[in-house]
Design an enzyme around this catalytic site. Sequence first.
Site, PDB file in Angstrom:
ATOM      1  N   GLU A 296       0.837  -1.213   0.000  1.00 58.77           N
ATOM      2  CA  GLU A 296       0.000   0.000   0.000  1.00 58.77           C
ATOM      3  C   GLU A 296       0.871   1.262   0.000  1.00 58.77           C
ATOM      4  O   GLU A 296       1.808   1.396   0.780  1.00 58.77           O
ATOM      5  CB  GLU A 296      -0.978   0.032   1.179  1.00 58.77           C
ATOM      6  CG  GLU A 296      -2.035   1.121   1.043  1.00 58.77           C
ATOM      7  CD  GLU A 296      -2.773   1.084  -0.305  1.00 58.77           C
ATOM      8  OE1 GLU A 296      -2.247   1.631  -1.290  1.00 58.77           O
ATOM      9  OE2 GLU A 296      -3.866   0.472  -0.377  1.00 58.77           O
ATOM     10  N   ASN A 297       0.512   2.101  -0.946  1.00 61.53           N
ATOM     11  CA  ASN A 297       1.275   3.327  -1.191  1.00 61.53           C
ATOM     12  C   ASN A 297       2.723   3.016  -1.527  1.00 61.53           C
ATOM     13  O   ASN A 297       3.623   3.807  -1.247  1.00 61.53           O
ATOM     14  CB  ASN A 297       1.184   4.299  -0.013  1.00 61.53           C
ATOM     15  CG  ASN A 297      -0.249   4.706   0.262  1.00 61.53           C
ATOM     16  OD1 ASN A 297      -0.987   5.019  -0.661  1.00 61.53           O
ATOM     17  ND2 ASN A 297      -0.661   4.640   1.512  1.00 61.53           N
TER      18      ASN A 297
ATOM     19  N   GLY B 109      -5.488  -2.406  -3.741  1.00 61.65           N
ATOM     20  CA  GLY B 109      -6.294  -2.463  -2.523  1.00 61.65           C
ATOM     21  C   GLY B 109      -7.438  -1.463  -2.525  1.00 61.65           C
ATOM     22  O   GLY B 109      -8.470  -1.684  -1.896  1.00 61.65           O
ATOM     23  N   ASP B 110      -7.247  -0.324  -3.241  1.00 63.63           N
ATOM     24  CA  ASP B 110      -8.284   0.707  -3.331  1.00 63.63           C
ATOM     25  C   ASP B 110      -9.110   0.541  -4.602  1.00 63.63           C
ATOM     26  O   ASP B 110      -9.770   1.471  -5.038  1.00 63.63           O
ATOM     27  CB  ASP B 110      -7.642   2.094  -3.285  1.00 63.63           C
ATOM     28  CG  ASP B 110      -6.632   2.297  -4.413  1.00 63.63           C
ATOM     29  OD1 ASP B 110      -6.437   1.369  -5.239  1.00 63.63           O
ATOM     30  OD2 ASP B 110      -6.019   3.380  -4.457  1.00 63.63           O
TER      31      ASP B 110
ATOM     32  N   ASN C 251     -11.257   2.864 -27.044  1.00 64.03           N
ATOM     33  CA  ASN C 251     -12.524   3.121 -26.340  1.00 64.03           C
ATOM     34  C   ASN C 251     -13.625   2.201 -26.876  1.00 64.03           C
ATOM     35  O   ASN C 251     -14.783   2.575 -26.935  1.00 64.03           O
ATOM     36  CB  ASN C 251     -12.958   4.584 -26.471  1.00 64.03           C
ATOM     37  CG  ASN C 251     -12.104   5.482 -25.613  1.00 64.03           C
ATOM     38  OD1 ASN C 251     -11.457   5.021 -24.656  1.00 64.03           O
ATOM     39  ND2 ASN C 251     -12.069   6.763 -25.946  1.00 64.03           N
TER      40      ASN C 251
END
Length: 503
Positions: free
Chosen positions: A226-227, A301-302, A423
């Site tokens: 994380e981070n 995780g986010d 797209n």
Amino acid sequence: MLSHPRLERSCVLALGLVASVIAAPCDLYSSGGTPCIAAHSTTRALYSAYSGSLYQVKRGSDNTTTNITPLSAGGVANAAAQDTFCASTTCLITIIYDQSGKGNHLTQAPPGGFSGPDLNGYDNLASATGAPVTLNGQKAYGVFMSPGTGYRNDAASGTATGDGSEGMYAVLDGTHYNGACCYDYGNAEVSNKDTGNGHMEAIYFGTSTSWGTGAGSGPWIMADMENGLFSGESVTNNAADLSITSRFVTAIIKGEPNQWAIRAGNSASGALSTYYSGVRPAASGYNPMSKEGAIILGIGGDNSNGAQGTFYEGVMTSGYPSDATENSVQANIVAAGYATTSLTSGPALTVGSSISFHVTTPGYTTRYIAHTGTTVNTQVVNSSSTTALQQQASWIVVAGLANSACYSFESVDTAGSYIRHYNFALLLNTNDGTKQFHEDATFCPIAGLSGEGNSIRSWSYPTRYFRHYANVGYAASNGGVQTFDAPASFNNDVTFLVVDGFA
Ligand SMILES: *[C@@H]1O[C@H](CO)[C@@H](O)[C@H](O)[C@H]1NC(C)=O
Ligand SMILES: *[C@@H]1O[C@H](CO)[C@@H](O)[C@H](O)[C@H]1NC(C)=O
């Protein structure tokens, strides 16, 4: 000492019986005192005694589901059962079951710090057919995950929390990755949000250079804590964290109080190497760790969901596995015999030939895939059409720019330009030589979904196929969120007769 012939013979028989019960990865972790608390695979049983469901698929024709089990206890997945269930329609992987008995199944990941592409912000599900392989000659399917695809379990049981010890491995496709955040498998936040340093401990695979890096240009195995994606002690370059070059890669991360490691190997041969083993990062929050115990696959995780990768099997353990245990697991993975197999089916295409794609949807059969400038569309074309229009509707088959097991389609009238998706519209663009363009322009024709001809599946988004919709070309998924994904007429709209090119 004299040996007793009858005793010797019975010992040999007993050894033979023991050897015939081949331990699977989770049997080996268990013997090592670090049992699996999650075991996920769409390709095979990870316990020698496991004969339950490996994964669930849902088909587009009627939205019904079925579970795929191993052919026998401890065996390879019953791919033929999937092929039968998914014949003449599309199929998605809806559940990857936990074989450990803890109920730690992986399902469609919900929104968190970032939203997924579906209407409720969930991530996409993976195609059930994007990653065919063989294990000792038996067909099975991995989980081919495009950007926007993710699986998660926010209520896992038995996973490490706080500074608890754990290990994990994953067998991945070493050639399927990107630089976005984050193709992960492992321990993450239960809230789907970034709750701070040390709240995750997961395998990362890819070429992100936003945090740590390894030797060369990647892809690398790093730890997502994380981070930070860590290749070594701190967020910096660890030259011992080598770029992965094998088609199948065994990626290992493990952690215990103020100690963690990265290990890696070629899943098809040889042993593991240790790329890092040492203390936690010095920055605040990583020692002690604050692991939360959710399980993620293919996302951060986010719920950062821009990354891509392919997962075949993986486990998480309770306790910090020994190198010796992991070495025996690697030997078992090698013995499983992972190998590539054909990505195409249906009528064969010939590299170097000029082809045209004849629409099969009733009411539109005077039309062929063509282009007007950079727009790929369908137009009414025949032997009386102008040479210019005939050329606009003709394509040279070349080996797939991103994967030579598939194809790319070069414009006859605009050499150096290829059909690509952007797209999710089909465009005719100049090959700019980038990995992104090559992937966007690589397609794997399969037997036509409506029962004739071919359907032209995107290599990088295998839920998506060439589709004509309001006479414009798209890379469409069956029942996706865009209007051109509409399920009505999907099979006909994605089925083309590949014929000799007009020009
Ligand atoms: C399947 O479900 C989707 C949405 O959940 C729906 O739009 C679609 O019409 C369904 N298809 C069939 C064949 O029932
Ligand atoms: C042949 O194609 C032209 C367009 O190039 C179209 O105008 C004409 O109607 C087509 N003829 C038939 C018989 O479909």
